[in-house]
Design an enzyme around this catalytic site. Structure first.
Site, PDB file in Angstrom:
ATOM      1  N   TYR A   1       0.862  -1.184   0.000  1.00  0.00           N
ATOM      2  CA  TYR A   1       0.000   0.000   0.000  1.00  0.00           C
ATOM      3  C   TYR A   1       0.900   1.236   0.000  1.00  0.00           C
ATOM      4  CZ  TYR A   1      -3.046   3.715   1.668  1.00  0.00           C
ATOM      5  OH  TYR A   1      -3.726   4.891   1.775  1.00  0.00           O
TER       6      TYR A   1
ATOM      7  N   GLU B   1      -3.335   7.643  -3.948  1.00  0.00           N
ATOM      8  CA  GLU B   1      -3.398   6.375  -3.223  1.00  0.00           C
ATOM      9  C   GLU B   1      -3.212   5.235  -4.219  1.00  0.00           C
ATOM     10  OE1 GLU B   1      -7.128   4.766  -1.460  1.00  0.00           O
ATOM     11  OE2 GLU B   1      -6.008   4.790   0.419  1.00  0.00           O
TER      12      GLU B   1
END
Ligand code: GDP
Ligand code: MN
Length: 403
Positions: free
Chosen positions: A125, A213
């Site tokens: 991530y 993101e």
């Protein structure tokens, strides 16, 4: 401003961030040709079909009409058309959409990068955003990619790392190496990750974004580092420096009333309450919303008509507020600093007459230059408009109107 994954990947790629390649289509008929072209360019034999909507959680989401997921694997060219049919044109419901879901107008046909199988890859991530507490940009990253990062934050917060960037020197090489190290990488993948982070951060800064993101960032079986997903929020206040980004806007993803308000230069955000409010200035709008709450009600919207509260703008604003069937009363709270209150009052009266019958009570509070004259204009208009000068009095009138 939010943009689609395929658009975000094109931007990232232009800054040298390596991404999962793909072709976007909006017709089933174009899918196979796009997939064939992708194979020519990348050599891929398998594909992932990805719904393009402004919401995450697509992989686990379901297309109402077909039962398909929003991200599906096509194991070969012969499966592409069928998989695209399952996604394109349907309504995709995910954890981040409303119950009705979002219409899928485009799909991205991407190369399968989880070869020879997902177990040979690692998902990380990574996001870039502003830490408001320190006033610095930061890179947030985790070994636990691919899944719900909120769940990781809740159950295993020690697996989320952050790296803050000093604005006077920018991102340093030791920081990109630290990130690669903390992600457990070595050898070629370590080097690739350091380059990836550097390019990603540069893209974030130079595009004037407020959020990047990338979930997941993938380490492929042959040690390449790729952005498989990309969620990019461009800062609306920076858009004037990037005129070409205007073309990236997809108004079909936005609330239609907000789009209409925006086209008239009105800053409108729909909310869930039933007291509509029309205010000049964002600060006063916030204060007015607080006041509505203190009076025991919920605001139906945020609406800043800006500095020039003339009849035309006031009328537009009324029409926008009245589109919301939940609105049971409207509070107009305008401070006459540059604009005189009597002019605004006349604007309210003219707008009211032009719209015709308005079936909800309107409370008008005008304070500032010529406030008393303004109140007289409202009181003598013969319309069902209640006037007030003090904020408290306006709040009381809202309460009376809704009692
Ligand atoms: P999101 O669900 O909206 O976050 O969409 P993503 O783009 O993150 O995709 C969801 C999931 O699909 C990923 O976490 C992967 O597990 C899977 N996925 C994406 N690309 C590929 C691919 O190339 N091959 C395979 N096998 N799975 C993929
Ligand atoms: Mn994702």
């Amino acid at each position: 401003m939010n943009i689609h994954e395929y658009q975000a990947k094109a931007i990232l790629s232009s800054f040298g961030v390596t991404v999962q390649q793909g072709k976007v289509v909006d017709r089933v008929e174009d899918a196979v040709a796009a997939a064939k072209q992708l194979t020519e360019e990348t050599g891929t034999g398998w594909y992932v079909v990805k719904a393009q909507i402004h919401a995450g959680g697509r992989g686990k989401g379901i297309v109402t009409e077909t039962g398909s997921h929003g991200v599906v694997l096509a194991k070969g060219i012969d499966h592409v058309e069928e998989k695209v049919k399952g996604v394109l044109g349907g309504h995709l419901v995910t954890k981040q959409t409303s119950a009705g879901g979002k219409k899928v107008n485009k799909v991205l046909i991407a190369q399968d990068v989880y070869y020879p199988g997902p177990s040979e890859t690692s998902e990380f991530y990574m996001s870039v955003l502003l830490n408001r507490a320190t006033g610095r940009n930061m890179i947030m990253y985790s070994t636990e990619g691919g899944m719900d990062i909120e769940a990781v934050a809740e159950h295993t917060p020690h697996l989320i790392f952050t790296e803050e960037i000093d604005p006077s020197v920018g991102l340093q090489a030791f920081q990109t190496r630290k990130i690669a190290f903390n992600l457990g990488l070595s050898g070629q993948a370590f080097k690739e990750m350091a380059k990836f982070v550097e390019a990603l951060y540069r893209a974030y800064v130079e595009t004037d974004s407020s959020m990047f993101e990338i979930n997941p960032v993938l380490k492929t079986s042959d040690d390449r580092i790729l952005a498989v997903d990309a969620k990019v929020t461009l800062d609306g206040n920076g858009l004037f420096r990037h005129k070409d980004y205007a073309a990236l806007r997809d108004t079909s993803e936005e609330d239609p009333t907000e789009v209409e308000a925006d086209s008239h230069g009105l800053n409108y955000v729909k909310l869930d309450g039933n007291v509509g409010c029309m205010v000049n200035g964002a600060g006063l709008a916030m204060a007015t919303m607080d006041m509505i709450k203190l009076a025991g009600y919920e605001p139906a919207n945020f609406l800043d008509v800006g500095g020039t509260a003339d009849a035309a703008r006031v009328e537009k604003a009324f029409r926008i507020i009245l589109k919301d069937p939940n609105v049971k009363a409207i509070l107009v709270n305008i401070f006459g600093g540059i604009v005189r209150c009597d002019r605004v009052a006349q604007g309210v009266v003219d707008a009211y007459k032009s719209i015709g019958e308005i079936n909800v009570p309107i409370i008008v509070r005008l304070q500032g230059t010529n406030a008393v004259e303004a109140k007289t204009i409202i009181d003598n208009s013969g319309l069902k408009v209640l006037s007030a000068i003090a904020l408290k009095e306006a709040a009381q009138k809202v309460q009376e109107a809704l009692a």
